[in-house]
Design an enzyme around this catalytic site. Structure first.
Site: not given
Length: 361
Positions: A102, A173, A197
């Site tokens: 990511w 992030d 999440k």
């Protein structure tokens, strides 16, 4: 109804109490005669939910008054573009720390917007087994910002202490470990996290940003991509994902009732300790391909002696009600996501199965 042991990497497990509240309120929200899904985002009913969710976030994280809290759409992937679009002016450069898939995607997207450089990478071929040390960071003191990914879902690594980047704004992030423990928000200029999440369903993204950073953001980009647009409109510039925000409110309320983030951290550390302890105790059969100092509390990855045994392990676990254990398609192996709503009892069921499977294997 039998609930499974949900180890999915995202969308992930949500607290049962938050879901049961949604079930109770589904057809008639607070006596209004309709679901929250049917309410106008401009009406008082949803406005109350919206502001409660924002307030709970501020309370749980002790977010300073000089930060905006925003609800946006597009997931973390949209933030890969919005961060440089807003914060990277022409003639400046930004630093990116690469620790997994990511962070690579964030770097690639930023390259489309402006000048960026790799300040550090721990790639070993196509894999990452640790996060960098402070002395490995080659930072530009004049960078517009430094970007990092705090937890790496694919490779099972996590920053347990955040890097010192001096006076350069730090952008993080936190999609896969947001709210897993208390943090000092003031160490960051901007935090973003997909909700799916730890704090809600997919469809809403949380952004926490310093007000001066937002005010100084670029104005030569479309209005819909400017943080300032959403800050000026309490995240209601356009129709937000109302039901997703409603469920975020439910999850945050449960988090507060449980004792806040200190209690959440205690539970998460206990779950991770139990699982890593089992892996290490059976190291002749299970192997964790991550440096111990970088092991993630959220995403525990491990391998078995062969890929065939891994497939058998995942298939048999699924028959016993344990879902979401297959590693990412890019990495293979087994991945156990221990997000906030995963109970210790589910981890204990998994560990018991691991012991039994290893004896047979």
């Amino acid at each position: 109804m039998t609930r499974v042991h949900n180890f999915n990497a995202g969308p992930a497990a949500l607290p049962l109490a938050a879901l049961e509240r949604a079930q109770r309120e589904m057809l008639d929200f607070e006596g209004t005669g309709m679901s929250i899904i049917e309410h106008s985002h401009r009406g008082k009913a949803f406005e109350g939910v919206h502001n409660e969710a924002l307030g709970l976030l501020r309370e749980l994280l002790a977010i300073p008054d000089d930060y905006h809290v925003l609800f946006l759409q597009g997931g973390a992937s949209q933030q890969f573009a919005m961060v440089p679009m807003n914060l990277l002016p022409q003639g400046r450069s930004a630093d990116y720390v690469l620790t997994g898939n990511w962070s690579e995607k964030a770097y690639e997207e930023a390259q489309r917007v402006g000048t960026v450089r790799v300040a550090a990478t721990t790639a070993e071929g196509k894999r990452y087994t640790r996060v960098p040390r402070q002395d490995e960071l080659q930072l530009d003191p004049n960078a517009a910002y430094v970007h990092m990914t705090t937890n790496n879902t694919l490779f099972g690594t996590q920053w347990h202490s955040y890097p010192d980047v001096g006076s350069v704004p730090l952008v993080a992030d936190m999609s896969s470990d947001f709210l897993w423990r208390p943090i000092d928000v003031s160490k960051f200029a901007l935090i973003y996290a997909g909700a799916q999440k730890n704090i809600g369903p997919s469809g809403v993204t949380v952004v926490i940003a310093r007000k001066d950073l937002v005010a100084g953001g670029r104005k030569d980009i479309p209005k819909i991509f400017q943080y300032a647009t959403f800050a000026e409109n309490n995240s209601l510039y356009n129709t937000p994902p109302t039901f997703a925000i409603y469920l975020v409110r439910n999850v945050l309320a449960v988090t507060k009732e449980l004792g806040g983030l200190a209690e959440i951290e205690r539970r998460n550390r206990e779950k991770a300790s139990v699982l890593y302890g089992a892996i290490d105790a059976m190291a002749d059969f299970y192997r964790a391909p991550v440096s111990k100092e970088s092991r993630s509390t959220m995403n525990v990855v491990f391998r078995l002696p062969t890929e065939e045994l891994e497939k058998q392990f995942i298939a048999e676990a699924a028959k016993k009600g344990m879902v979401g254990l297959a590693g990412h398609r890019l990495t293979g192996g087994v991945r156990v996501s221990l997000y906030n709503a995963v109970p210790l009892s589910s981890v204990q069921v998994l560990v018991d199965f691991m012991k039994e499977f290893a004896k047979r294997g």
